[in-house]
Design a protein around this motif. Sequence first.
Motif, PDB file in Angstrom:
ATOM      1  N   ASN A 281       3.293   4.917   6.965  1.00 27.43           N
ATOM      2  CA  ASN A 281       2.624   5.683   7.994  1.00 27.43           C
ATOM      3  C   ASN A 281       1.650   4.804   8.741  1.00 27.43           C
ATOM      4  OD1 ASN A 281       3.833   8.331   7.000  1.00 27.43           O
ATOM      5  ND2 ASN A 281       2.414   8.594   5.510  1.00 27.43           N
TER       6      ASN A 281
ATOM      7  N   ASN B 187      -3.620   8.454   8.170  1.00 27.47           N
ATOM      8  CA  ASN B 187      -2.300   7.372   8.592  1.00 27.47           C
ATOM      9  C   ASN B 187      -2.859   6.539   9.336  1.00 27.47           C
ATOM     10  OD1 ASN B 187      -0.743   8.917   6.702  1.00 27.47           O
ATOM     11  ND2 ASN B 187      -0.118  10.639   8.089  1.00 27.47           N
TER      12      ASN B 187
ATOM     13  N   ASN C 280       0.659   3.946   1.521  1.00 27.75           N
ATOM     14  CA  ASN C 280       0.749   4.602   2.752  1.00 27.75           C
ATOM     15  C   ASN C 280       1.367   3.745   3.845  1.00 27.75           C
ATOM     16  OD1 ASN C 280       0.380   7.335   4.053  1.00 27.75           O
ATOM     17  ND2 ASN C 280      -1.515   6.508   5.003  1.00 27.75           N
ATOM     18  N   SER C 281       1.950   2.667   3.422  1.00 30.52           N
ATOM     19  CA  SER C 281       2.284   1.337   4.562  1.00 30.52           C
ATOM     20  C   SER C 281       2.818   1.920   5.391  1.00 30.52           C
ATOM     21  CB  SER C 281       2.794   0.298   3.576  1.00 30.52           C
ATOM     22  OG  SER C 281       3.421  -0.624   4.561  1.00 30.52           O
TER      23      SER C 281
ATOM     24  N   HIS D   7       0.801  -1.251  -0.148  1.00 33.77           N
ATOM     25  CA  HIS D   7       0.120   0.125  -0.131  1.00 33.77           C
ATOM     26  C   HIS D   7       1.029   1.095  -0.048  1.00 33.77           C
ATOM     27  CE1 HIS D   7      -3.146   3.035   1.267  1.00 33.77           C
ATOM     28  NE2 HIS D   7      -4.084   1.947   1.131  1.00 33.77           N
TER      29      HIS D   7
END
Length: 718
Positions: free
Chosen positions: A96, A273, A93-94, A91
Amino acid sequence: MTEQGVFLFYAPSKGHIFFRAACRYNPFMQNQQLLPQSNRVRFAYAALACLLAVAVLFAARARNVLADVGNCAVFPANNIWNTRIDSLAPHPNSENFINHIGANNGLHPDFGTEWNHAPNGIPYLVVPTNQPVVAVTLTPYGNEADPGAYPIPTDAIVEGGMSSSDDRHLLIVRQGDCKLFELYKAYPNANGSWRAYGAMFDLDSNALRPAGWTSADAAGLAILPGLVKYDEVQAALNGDGVIHHALRFTVPQAYEDYVWPARHLTNTSTDVNDPPMGLRFRLKNDFDISGFSESNKVILRTLKQYGMFVADNGTGFYLSGAPDSRWDDDDLHDLQVYVHGYNFEAVDESALMVNADSGEAQQNGNSPPPTRTPTRTGTFAATFTPTRTETRTSTSQASATFTRTPTRTATNAPPTAAPSKTPNPNPSPKIANCNVFPFDSIFNTPIDTLPVDANSNAYIQSIGSQIGMHPDFGAGLWDGAPIGIPYNIVPKRQPLLPVRFQYRDESDKGPYPIPSNPKIEGGSDRHILLVQKKKCLLYELFAARKNKRGKWKAGSGAIWDLKSNALRPAGWTSADAAGLPMTALLARYDEAAAGAIQHALRFTASQTRGEYIWPARHKASDITNPNVPPLGQRFRLKASFDVSPYSTQTQVILNALKKYGMFLADNGSNWYLNGAPDERWDNDALVSELRQVKGSDFEAVDESGLMLDPDSGQAKQP
């Protein structure tokens, strides 16, 4: 044989159904001893049908290895729970997400044998088809519950035990029709009925809950398929070494949304997040599992291939499982010690969705990735938190990333450096009449005149400019153990004992002079520090435990010659994440009482950069932000800080922090200063006074100019 049994042979995805129809429910098979002579031919056909059903069933299981509870497959083979995700893209945003859950949190198995006099985990029951049903008053969330009677036996056990006031989950699998009944906050009534929130699932179906509906789980998912079950682990040990379904875990806060296959949100957090309910995480492919027990390897392989869903709010990275008296709790504890948040990554599985209201998942293009040879970034970490509930604000953590250095071999003790010829302006600190490293060791060298590091302000902001310092040591006990990191003094002839290491390729083999009842740090880190008299050798162990056979095991171990400036091999850890000695950097009461601490100290920060600087030898994260300090970075209290208002013992500590500073040595709570426990410390003064010393009162220093050799701790004297 029944006609129904014949037709079910043509449903290869329903192997468990036609097995029941052709074998278990076939009247000729169940009453073969009573068959008259005229029915022998029909019985032969029935027997053949049963054998074919078994063959097809095992073929299906060999292909899909579906989870099986009570002879029921737990959802179809193409269900998202049973679909591998090891080839999916991470992903975006992994990182965060991981940081918000807790990058340094250990993977805590929230299951085992027993806790607080009740089975430890979420239990489930298997009941027969004819199990009597009872009425259930559906509350709370009755408008999102499935009405109807539930097959609850009289001896049903809820999560946490019958006296628990917590989640009180009750999971039931009914054989025959393979229905799953799950209850939340389940309480029995005096009249035999129950009150609870309830959800029903057809294990033969991919149907999800209605959109927006919860279940017995906060995310609106079924709980049973996400549990680690003892029998599945044992079956995997006799098979391909993997549990073939995803697992479930909890996070402290979730975003105000849910993603497929979840059906329900739990929080009103607007921080993107924070992970949403239903987000799936996996253990990184290059995480080295070779040092774990065979049972733990099964769990870790599963987390690599099938991952785990965010399913509820709770402590970060608490992994759910079913209780079983056969679990080895000490062995499970290794997961918390050696696996932590930053070993995981979030994945984007949206491309697997066939229908938003179905758990069916695309299977094409999700084949296993090519075999890779890991470069060993296996890690270990432990978070000092009580089981299940956290009542302490002090957190002592350790974490490290191991990098294999195949050309280096661990030895019984590090090589001795050539003696220093530098004049001795100051005596070395002493323990048990042994110098704690030479006087010109970097650990014993003043840094009060060194230049400020160019990135000092950014480092201070990263750790927390307004956070007060906290003494992670003192007098008395906390949770049954001394407060701080104790050390042991052992005689020259102390018997030596072998130690089995989790990460033996970065540990000194030993043996180690461990007394029969050593002082051990409390919590999960369980450091054992040993100073051997006369020989002046320092032995340090991380995560040390004695097994049921009386043998010692540990995460890592290091042996130091206190007469030498030799460092660990480059890239090696020690009992400390930074690869530094621990004993040499502790605040000790005897020194404070004598009026001066003449060496550097050590402290922790919640985030460290994925690098190390001299004299550290090891990194402890994958963070690349240049404004986050690396392990080995040295800080000092500013010379302008007025120490006069403080008590005598606090003044000694503060003056040492001005002259010798402190090394960033591990991941943990910000500005936590480490020391050895002693009944003579004044806890009230330490805590209240050091709390007044803020991050902004410190500055990072550049000590690179003191380095004479990157593989030696000998320092140029200022």
